[in-house]
Design an enzyme around this catalytic site. Structure first.
Site, mmCIF file in Angstrom:
data_model
loop_
_atom_site.group_PDB
_atom_site.id
_atom_site.type_symbol
_atom_site.label_atom_id
_atom_site.label_comp_id
_atom_site.label_asym_id
_atom_site.label_seq_id
_atom_site.Cartn_x
_atom_site.Cartn_y
_atom_site.Cartn_z
ATOM 1 N N GLN A 1 42.128 39.245 31.052
ATOM 2 C CA GLN A 1 40.959 39.521 31.882
ATOM 3 C C GLN A 1 40.709 41.029 31.971
ATOM 4 O O GLN A 1 39.707 41.443 32.538
ATOM 5 C CB GLN A 1 41.182 38.958 33.298
ATOM 6 N N ARG B 1 41.650 32.285 41.801
ATOM 7 C CA ARG B 1 40.203 32.326 42.007
ATOM 8 C C ARG B 1 39.871 32.891 43.390
ATOM 9 O O ARG B 1 39.049 32.351 44.119
ATOM 10 C CB ARG B 1 39.595 30.934 41.842
ATOM 11 N N GLU C 1 34.488 33.625 43.895
ATOM 12 C CA GLU C 1 35.695 33.137 44.550
ATOM 13 C C GLU C 1 35.494 32.800 46.019
ATOM 14 O O GLU C 1 36.396 32.268 46.658
ATOM 15 C CB GLU C 1 36.768 34.217 44.399
#
Ligand code: FES
Ligand code: FES
Lengths: 175, 777
Positions: B215, B362, B732
């Site tokens: 990421q 998340r 999120e």
């Protein structure tokens, strides 16, 4: 660390164990292949044939990322040996679009935002295709049951249900 | 006037075109000539001394080419690596293993089957050592030491605190009512459907190309350069399509490092892709917080002070992915949506014989732990003082006029209208009618519950003065190139994992540049081409990279204005940017589009203006953004089985300006499902011997379409005052907000039986046990 010279390999799946010859029709094209007995259908599709649209997400037959149609029935190709496809028809995500036209299920998934990362999507769509072939007018409840063997971590399923309803409508069914 | 694909439109996603055709390019799809496969022999013990590793049998397996052990790595000083939190973790062990499932030996082979056979054939002798898996026991003086090599000779890693301890104690002592509650937020795993993996490949000049599920490709390149000593320009990290990240693809895992070593050793590209079982056993976990909280309130329902003590189980290494200065992440957002006068939070990090981690799931850094605690506590307070939980919230919320609001624990909330969101949610469910129905049902002995969660998120790290990862400031970048034909290529330092960046960034640029979104291509993830950035996690892309896009586009507009003035033979001040064109003020028919200007920038630039039309911006946000929302969950409980049926779940979110409503709604659906998961289904536990329970999808229940309810969504819009287009993060929020709403509903249903809390995940058997004990079944 010193580099050890190792001869280049010709194929990502060099055959070392016992093999079988299989005759299999993949997305309407007939083929003959030699496959190692223990090769799983999913690895055969991905590593030997380079058809990487079918994915792998688990090792216990739970996620459904590997779903393909075997004689029109959805199967988890991580739990089927390539030799078991002998004499049968396999359809994968690569075989959904035809003549430059998207399958209604593909249309449904993009129109209704039924995918985020796209990893579960091929398997999810193959399950949907099989559902609609059997039941052109599924209710939300029936759709949720049908796709319960396909995990999606991103979307929360609501839009996947809508995508399948969209496809049902586009194919003349739909509730 | 609108521009096609601009901000606010539900544009169909650009990236879908490849995904729906099975043409995505995920890491396991990458095939390089001569590529080998890496697999691992893993430890069956949670703590043991390694007395011997024998590779002979493995090397005899047809197709196996090499076995790599910790001793081999040690020779190259690579047996240990730094974590993001200034701790160290093993790549491969030299003499001891610290958790079950730890990688012990890497096996390199011609194909994945041979690698797996080889891994099974490596022979390892172990001497088991005493195990500790409970962080409370780990803090006792007689506990086995997880990291005896550390000078501290204790399993205690760090202590962190913030707030006014004495002031909070005094305030609580004065409060009419103090509610105390312990919460355990269990260990869970993000379980993106794609696991982690990489392909490491060296070219003949010794340049490394690393395809990997990351990421944060740029930060990873820097870490690799620092750890390996390779010059940074000789490392190219490519993060291809990512099959879900959720925080699990931020850390550096041993598999990545061993794949690089294996590629160096064999002279071949090497692929490593973990199995699901590997992933659940050894990739970074989330949560594992043992929380103990006291909250004060006056008789008439005014919240006063909040005090929280937490033990954070980090496993055998603190390998959390937090900004460097925040070992407990942003947990001190725990005062939530309420103006506590005083608050105090302390957290202690502890080692145990479990896999390392402490990443988000998340959610922004440790924000779910905070939001869950405060929203559960507020409900408990309401029940205790006999006030409706909606009324208590509405009475206490930080009012809209108080923003920017300075919280007791040091945050400056940018904007909010908490009452607006809760009232909309109440209207959507018809809250008074639900309470009437509940009263009727209670008379009949039926169990129906209504749960509210009015959470405040904190996302978009971050101001560089406060936020860094290993010293790298948490700015974000965008580079725009407008080509002569008016088509655009823009690149970012973030990395899409399903959030729809290729679409939303194009929409921002469409509005800012006046070029339709279909003429704008977005690229991320290749460190050779994209500008440096810190990556995508903790809902930071829109707050940071989205802002960088706006600022870079406005830099382009400044230059374009000079070129347009030249073309129209006026001075730049005579022009205005209106209806996506440069127009001569008061003479709208005299205008030039951005495409006209782009062509001129390469064929006829204004005198004194350099050719080309490009800009780059490295954006340092002045503050975090604070999205918020109010969720209402309605449950019915089956008395016979304890089964919990979520009848309705309404989520009202406010993430400021919405760029693509369809994508935002989709993100909320997904986030809600990952909020449902820990509330009712997911948990990884260990037995006393450190054996993992929950190492496959047989035992770890990721919600399917059947467990997941039909989510309903609503929206209010309170723009961020400091973001150039008023946007906040959203990916999120729902994961942060949902668990408390669900558990509050279940507890509310059972409250006539005197129930005040049930630890998550709330399984039906836990509910059944309560019903049974109270003679209700
Ligand atoms: S890979 Fe998960 S079911 Fe086949
Ligand atoms: S879209 Fe990511 S797993 Fe379904």
């Amino acid at each position: 660390m010193a580099s050890t010279a190792i001869p280049r390999l010709t194929s990502p799946l060099p055959i070392r164990g016992a093999t079988h010859k299989i005759h299999v029709t993949i997305n309407d094209v007939p083929f003959d292949f030699m496959v190692e007995d223990r090769t799983l259908l999913v690895h055969f599709l991905r590593d030997a044939l380079g058809m990487t649209g079918t994915h792998i997400g688990c090792d216990t037959t739970h996620c459904g990322a590997c779903t393909v149609l075997l004689d029109d029935v959805p199967v988890k190709s991580c739990t089927v040996l390539a030799v078991q496809a002998d004499g049968r028809k396999v359809r994968t995500v690569e075989g959904l679009e035809s003549g430059g036209k998207l399958h209604p299920v593909q249309e449904g998934f993009t129109t209704e935002h039924g995918l985020h990362c796209g990893y579960c999507t091929p398997g999810m769509m193959m399950t949907s295709v099989a559902l609609l072939a059997k039941n052109p007018n599924p209710t939300e409840e029936e759709i949720r049951r049908a796709i319960s063997g396909n995990l999606c971590r991103c979307t929360g399923y609501v839009n996947i249900v809508k995508a399948i309803q969209h496809a049902a409508k586009a194919s003349g069914g739909g509730k | 006037m609108t521009i096609h694909g601009g901000i606010g439109q539900s544009l169909q996603r650009k990236e879908d075109a490849r995904f729906i055709r099975g043409k995505g390019n995920y890491v396991d799809d990458i095939q390089l000539a001569g590529m080998l496969y890496l697999d691992f022999t893993r430890s069956p013990y949670a703590h043991a001394k390694i007395t011997a590793i024998r590779s002979e049998k493995a090397l005899k397996v047809p197709g196996v080419l090499a076995v790599i052990t910790g001793k081999d790595l040690d020779a190259a000083k690579l047996a240990w690596m730094p974590t993001l939190m200034s701790d160290t973790q093993m790549v491969l062990p030299i003499d001891t293993v610290k958790f079950q499932g730890q990688e012990v030996a890497g096996v390199v082979a011609e194909n994945r089957y041979a690698a797996a056979d080889g891994a099974a054939a490596v022979e390892i002798d172990y001497e088991p050592l005493p195990v500790v898996t409970d962080p409370v026991k780990a803090l006792q003086p007689d506990s086995p030491l997880v990291r005896p090599e550390k000078p501290k000779k204790s399993n205690h890693i760090w202590h962190w605190e913030v707030g006014d301890k004495a002031g909070t104690d005094a305030l609580l002592a004065k409060s009419d009512v103090v509610v105390h509650q312990d919460f355990y937020i269990p260990r869970i795993n993000v379980s993106s459907i794609e696991t982690c993996g990489c392909v490491a490949s060296f070219d003949p000049m010794g340049r490394l190309t690393m395809y990997m599920t990351t990421q944060a490709p740029h930060a990873i390149r820097t870490v690799f350069a620092l750890v390996s000593g390779l010059p940074e320009q000789s490392i190219r990290v490519i993060s291809p399509d990512i099959g879900g990240g959720f925080g699990g693809k931020v850390p550096v895992y041993p598999g990545y490092v061993v794949a690089i070593v294996a590629a160096l050793k064999t002279g071949h590209p090497v692929k490593w892709v973990e199995t699901r079982t590997n992933n659940l056993m050894s990739s970074s976990f989330a949560r594992d917080y043992h929380i103990s909280a006291d909250i004060g309130v006056t008789k008439d329902g005014k919240l006063t002070g909040l005090k929280v003590k937490t033990i954070a189980d980090h496993g055998y290494a603190d390998a959390a992915a937090n900004p460097s200065k925040f070992p407990a992440g942003l947990f001190h957002i725990i005062t939530g949506s309420y103006p506590f006068e005083k608050a105090f939070v302390e957290v202690d990090g502890v080692y145990t014989n479990k896999p390392p981690g402490g990443i988000a799931y998340r959610c922004s850094f440790r924000v779910t732990e905070a939001a869950y605690s405060i929203e559960r506590l507020v409900d408990e307070v309401a029940h205790k003082i006999g006030m409706d939980p909606a009324e208590l919230r509405l009475k206490n919320f930080i009012p809209p006029e108080a923003f920017p609001y300075h919280s007791a624990l040091g945050w400056t909330y940018d904007s909010g209208n908490y009452g607006g969101a809760l009232k909309l949610a109440m209207q959507m469910v018809d809250y008074p009618a639900l309470r009437r129905e509940q009263a009727e049902k209670r008379k009949k002995g039926e169990f129906m519950g209504i749960g509210i969660s009015s959470f405040t998120e904190i996302v978009g790290a971050g101001p560089a003065h406060t936020f860094d990862i290993l010293g790298l400031k948490m700015f974000e970048s965008c580079e725009i190139r407008i080509h002569p034909t008016g088509k655009v290529m823009a690149r970012f330092g973030t990395k899409n994992q399903g959030q729809g960046h290729e679409t939303t960034y194009a929409q921002i640029l469409a509005t800012e540049l006046g070029i339709p979104a279909e003429n704008i291509s977005i690229e991320e993830g290749d460190t050779d081409t994209a500008p440096y950035g810190l990556g995508t996690y903790a809902s930071r892309s829109t707050p940071t990279a989205g802002a960088a896009a706006v600022v870079a586009a406005r830099k382009i507009r400044d230059k374009a204005q000079k070129i347009a003035a030249h073309l129209l033979e006026v001075s730049p001040e005579d022009l205005e940017w209106k209806d996506y064109k440069f127009q001569v003020k008061g003479v709208p028919e005299k205008s030039k589009t951005m495409a006209d200007v782009a062509f001129a920038a390469y064929t006829n630039p204004a005198p004194g203006v350099e050719a080309g039309l490009e800009a780059v911006d490295y954006y340092d946000p002045p503050n975090m953004t604070y999205p918020f929302g109010s969720y209402i969950c309605v449950v019915d409980i089956d008395k016979g089985t304890g089964a919990i049926h979520i009848r309705r779940f309404v989520a009202v979110d406010d993430c400021g300006t919405v760029i693509n409503p369809m994508i935002v709604e989709g993100q909320i659906h997904g986030g809600l499902t990952m909020g449902l998961a820990p509330a009712m289904y997911e948990q990884i536990t260990y037995d006393e011997g450190g054996n993992i329970r929950g190492s496959s999808f047989l035992d770890y229940l990721v919600p399917t379409s059947v467990e997941t309810p039909h989510w309903e969504t609503g929206r209010t819009v309170t723009p961020s005052p400091h973001h150039p287009i008023g946007a906040k993060g959203v990916g999120e929020s729902a994961t942060v907000g949902a668990p408390a709403a669900i558990v509050n509903a279940i507890v509310d249903a059972l409250s006539p039986l005197g129930v005040t809390n049930i630890d998550i995940p709330v399984y039906p058997w836990k509910v059944w046990q309560i019903l049974h004990d109270k003679g209700q079944t």
